[in-house]
Design an enzyme around this catalytic site. Structure first.
Site, PDB file in Angstrom:
ATOM      1  N   GLU A 512       0.833  -1.192   0.000  1.00  0.00           N
ATOM      2  CA  GLU A 512       0.000   0.000   0.000  1.00  0.00           C
ATOM      3  C   GLU A 512       0.876   1.255   0.000  1.00  0.00           C
ATOM      4  O   GLU A 512       1.677   1.455   0.909  1.00  0.00           O
ATOM      5  CB  GLU A 512      -0.926  -0.021   1.224  1.00  0.00           C
ATOM      6  N   GLU A 543      -4.895  -6.667   1.845  1.00  0.00           N
ATOM      7  CA  GLU A 543      -3.742  -7.246   2.541  1.00  0.00           C
ATOM      8  C   GLU A 543      -3.601  -8.738   2.298  1.00  0.00           C
ATOM      9  O   GLU A 543      -2.475  -9.256   2.210  1.00  0.00           O
ATOM     10  CB  GLU A 543      -3.843  -6.961   4.041  1.00  0.00           C
ATOM     11  N   ASP A 568      -1.334  -3.772  12.691  1.00  0.00           N
ATOM     12  CA  ASP A 568      -2.734  -4.112  12.935  1.00  0.00           C
ATOM     13  C   ASP A 568      -3.412  -4.708  11.703  1.00  0.00           C
ATOM     14  O   ASP A 568      -4.429  -5.393  11.811  1.00  0.00           O
ATOM     15  CB  ASP A 568      -3.506  -2.862  13.362  1.00  0.00           C
ATOM     16  N   HIS A 610      -4.615   0.981  15.193  1.00  0.00           N
ATOM     17  CA  HIS A 610      -3.408   1.296  14.438  1.00  0.00           C
ATOM     18  C   HIS A 610      -2.163   1.332  15.321  1.00  0.00           C
ATOM     19  O   HIS A 610      -1.114   1.780  14.854  1.00  0.00           O
ATOM     20  CB  HIS A 610      -3.543   2.664  13.757  1.00  0.00           C
TER      21      HIS A 610
END
Length: 834
Positions: A512, A543, A568, A610
């Site tokens: 990403e 992911e 995370d 996060h």
């Protein structure tokens, strides 16, 4: 986020409608008479023979599983047997045109596909190549078992080799294709282009995508076919794979030499059941599965429904779709209609189906119908067909006798030191360029060249900028330098990665925001100018597909460095990390390697979703190496080791430390490439009273605590940085504990179930006689991560370390704890689950 792709508000706000490309449904209509212009009589007979071999093999397995015997041969098979009786035409038709350059990936129900692809490969290979494959696979172990009973030509022996190797694998025997470590649901044989089959529904989708990516990047020969069931159309990994595989950039942003769609067919083997559920009318809503393609590309993914009960219809579809892929217009989606007579597995006995439905499909049984067609066309006489069926019975019986015989086919002894799984759970090789998988010599090797980089490494602008920075965070007198003038951890990571792109032509990076932006934390800033799109690109926010594609890319012979940005987000790639990346080396019996590095950052400031340290999750899973450097020197050395090794590495990075200079290693970070051995902790400060073992960013808070302990209480601490979590060499902390008699372990992971609990338990056991107090773990609170303004109450800070030492290890004269952490407090928190 390339600036070249402008979003025009006039175009995107223009009124109109979306039109979908038509999706053909069962369009094939050629007769056998017409097809005889394309197939010789011998080929049509072999097609029927291959279908018969699969039916006989699967029927044998069904009888062995349910009755314990077949054709007078007894065997008690304790493992699974997910059968595809009824699906033979779809498997043989698909494999007919494929050779060893073409790779198939499958599911837990792939025995038929394995045999069909293997039989097709055997037919196309010459005697010399076949002999070489059989003699070199597993050092000839499979061949030696087959030669005890096999006879005839080299091709006859190869058929015995295929059936025995697959069955021995299903029975968990060491002469099986994967030394018995894959079993029924994971069997494969790469020399014939049969790549790993997957027990996870839809699990092959993103892996096959990565395999096709490898072929696209390295312009390798052949195509990739992903065989997954109709029920997998609902699975997240399947949707993520479809999204990844259909990225526009393959056809827009990549250079002309690499531009084009992935050479990939998503083949949904549609038998209308997902275990006991029915996707049509019950658990799904699309009716005709081929409809999926309409939502994925303007071409509807060239989707088509194919009659999988007619092998010639399937051959026709594969021929046409292959032409589509060779034009660079892939990927393609096929909805191949078929049916399985057995249940999800023999144990369910089709309790969820009406007998009349099964009977209706048996009336149009592909094996019987195709055989009758050949008889009526005078291609094959009924008597010759009977002889062929008897020969097939004998072939399958030979395989069963040998695979069931423990003397001929022993199992691996896993009760001894250095056993098969100990040797293969990780491969532990130093390979600057990955080794080609077993059997790669029969396919086109990757042909990447370091010359495909966009500029000489000496011209890199960021590298030139870093030349002006101090390699150390300290001046000659040991005084800290301003951080802006020093090489930071993000720079050290960059310096590890950049030269590997030039040295290893198989290395590709994706994730990403990897390109243009330089990654969320600027580690990749400067790579964009040096690296072409096909080796550094942005992926969808998917992911599972990011990691799954890396698995497939590595299985084909490449090396992948992928980023999930935040730790995370590993939850979104759980299956790919835990069931795929971690397991294929061992499940292959050591025939495959998995050189993949997954970068994840451990954050703070960003709250509950996060800012978590999930090291415990990945260290719990066998097959993954896990590192967590806290200094620039270690970060560069460990990254270099990871990118020149042969194993999957989860590479943790602390967001707190990206700006941190090197203050421990004399002279700072070396300019030349070097490696730090994975698994070796490092002493960052010597001491004699208390040992502190840290993971990640807690190193620096531990040093602050050590400063206070020395200045205020005269207590010296030996501070050890774990650096690696799996593997982990206990020698250094055990030696330290013999000197200090006390150890505290600290990390930013929640205390409950953290990897430090395992470290503490092991040290407590091995150093029991040297300890003056039990090991103490200091971690984050067992809460959600609160907002940034409240983080001092959550993460361990120097006062928490002093509190824990005072109350549990060594009373500090005059010290007043900030928060209780003794035995009563531990019991209180445990009762509350916090």
């Amino acid at each position: 986020m390339p600036k070249s792709l402008l979003i025009d508000p006039v175009k995107v706000r223009k009124r109109g409608e979306v039109l979908f490309a038509p999706i053909p449904v069962n369009e094939y209509g050629r007769t056998l008479k017409q097809e005889r212009a394309n197939f010789s009589d011998a080929e049509l007979v072999r097609m029927l023979r291959d279908m018969t071999i699969i039916r006989t093999f699967e029927t044998m397995l069904n009888d062995i599983k349910l009755k314990g015997s077949w054709s007078g041969i007894e065997y008690n098979h304790k493992g699974p047997a997910h059968l595809s009786i009824g699906q033979e035409a779809s498997a043989v038709g698909q494999a007919w045109l494929l050779d060893c350059h073409d790779h198939i990936f499958g599911s837990h129900r792939s025995h038929g596909e394995i045999l069909a692809k293997g039989l097709s490969a055997i037919d196309k290979l010459d005697d010399t190549t076949l002999t070489t494959i059989m003699e070199t696979s597993l050092d000839g172990e499979t061949l030696r078992a087959v030669e005890r009973t096999g006879a005839g030509t080299v091709h006859d022996l190869a058929v015995d080799f295929l059936l025995y190797g697959a069955l021995a694998e299903i029975f968990g025997r060491e002469a099986g294709f994967n030394r018995g470590m894959g079993g029924s649901m994971h069997a494969f044989f790469t020399p014939f282009g049969i790549y790993p089959n997957n027990a996870i529904v839809g699990g092959s989708a993103d892996i096959a995508t990565g395999a096709a990516l490898f072929k696209r990047i390295h312009r390798g020969a052949g195509i990739v076919i992903c065989n997954i069931g109709d029920a997998s159309a609902s699975c997240g990994p399947t949707w993520e794979a479809l999204s990844f595989a259909t990225m526009d950039q393959f056809k827009t942003l990549w250079d002309s030499a690499h531009r084009g769609g992935l050479p990939l067919i998503f083949n949904f083997v549609n038998n209308f059941y997902g275990m006991g559920g029915q996707p049509v009318g019950e658990t799904g809503g699309m009716g005709i599965l081929a409809r999926l393609g309409a939502g994925l590309s303007p071409t509807s993914l060239h989707a088509e429904r194919v009659d999988g009960y007619n092998p010639l219809a399937v051959v026709d579809a594969i021929r046409r779709k292959r032409q589509t892929l060779e034009r660079g217009d892939g990927p393609v989606l096929l909805d191949t209609v078929t049916y399985r007579y057995s249940g999800h597995s023999p144990s369910d006995a089709s309790s969820y189906r009406e007998k009349s439905e099964i009977d209706a499909w048996r009336k149009v049984d592909s094996l019987e119908q195709f055989g009758l067609q050949l008889e009526k066309a005078n291609v094959l006489a009924a008597s010759a067909r009977g002889e062929m069926e008897q020969q097939v019975q004998e072939i399958v019986a030979r395989a069963l006798r040998s695979a069931a015989d423990l003397e001929i086919s022993p199992r691996a002894n896993l009760m001894v030191d250095g056993n098969l799984l100990e040797r293969t759970i990780t491969s532990n090789q130093h390979r600057p360029v990955p080794a080609a998988p077993a059997g790669m010599e029969t396919a086109a090797p990757w042909n990447g060249e370091s010359a495909d980089m966009l500029e000489p490494i000496t011209a890199n602008a960021r590298s030139r900028q870093l030349e002006a920075k101090s390699r150390s965070g300290l001046d000659g007198d040991g005084t800290p330098l301003p951080r802006g003038k020093c090489l930071a951890m993000r720079d050290a990571l960059y310096e590890a990665i950049l030269p590997r792109l030039y040295a290893d032509p198989t290395l590709a990076l994706w994730g990403e925001e990897n390109r243009d932006w330089g990654g969320a934390f600027a580690v990749y800033r400067g790579l964009t100018e040096a690296t072409p799109y096909h080796r550094l690109f942005n992926s969808p926010i998917a992911e599972g597909a990011i990691v799954g594609a890396a698995v497939g890319y590595a299985l084909e012979g490449g090396r992948a460095l992928v980023e999930l940005m935040y730790c995370d987000f590993m939850g979104r790639a759980g299956d790919e990390l835990f069931n795929q990346l971690a397991k294929w080396q061992a499940m292959s019996g050591g025939t495959l390697e998995m050189p993949v590095v997954v970068r994840v950052s451990v954050g703070s400031k960003y709250g509950a979703q996060h800012s978590q340290d999930w090291t415990a999750l990945v260290t719990h899973i066998p097959g993954l190496k896990v590192v967590f450097p806290a200094t620039p020197y270690d970060a560069r050395g460990l990254m270099t080791s990871a990118l020149t090794g042969s194993d999957p590495v989860i590479f943790f990075e602390s967001q707190r430390l990206y700006d941190m200079p090197e203050v421990f290693h004399p002279g700072g970070v070396p300019r030349d490439e070097y490696r730090v051995e994975i698994g070796k902790p490092d002493i960052k400060r010597s001491g004699s009273d208390v040992t502190i073992l840290t993971v990640g960013a807690t190193l620096y808070r531990a040093l602050e605590a050590a400063d206070r302990l020395k200045e205020e209480f005269g207590v010296t601490c030996e501070v050890i940085d774990a650096r690696s979590l799996t593997p982990f060499d206990y020698t250094l902390p055990l030696e330290s504990v013999r000197k200090t008699g006390r150890i505290l372990l600290a990390s930013d992971a929640c205390e409950r179930g953290s990897v430090l609990q395992t470290f503490a338990a092991t040290i407590g056991r091995l150093a029991f006689d040297d300890l003056d107090a039990p090991p103490v773990v200091v971690g984050a609170r067992n809460w959600i991560t609160p907002p940034d303004e409240l983080e001092e109450a959550f993460f361990p800070y120097p006062t928490d370390i002093l509190d824990a030492i005072h109350e549990n290890l060594l009373p500090l004269k005059g010290y007043k704890p900030v928060r209780p952490c003794g035995g009563d407090e531990v019991l209180r928190r445990s009762r509350l689950g916090v």
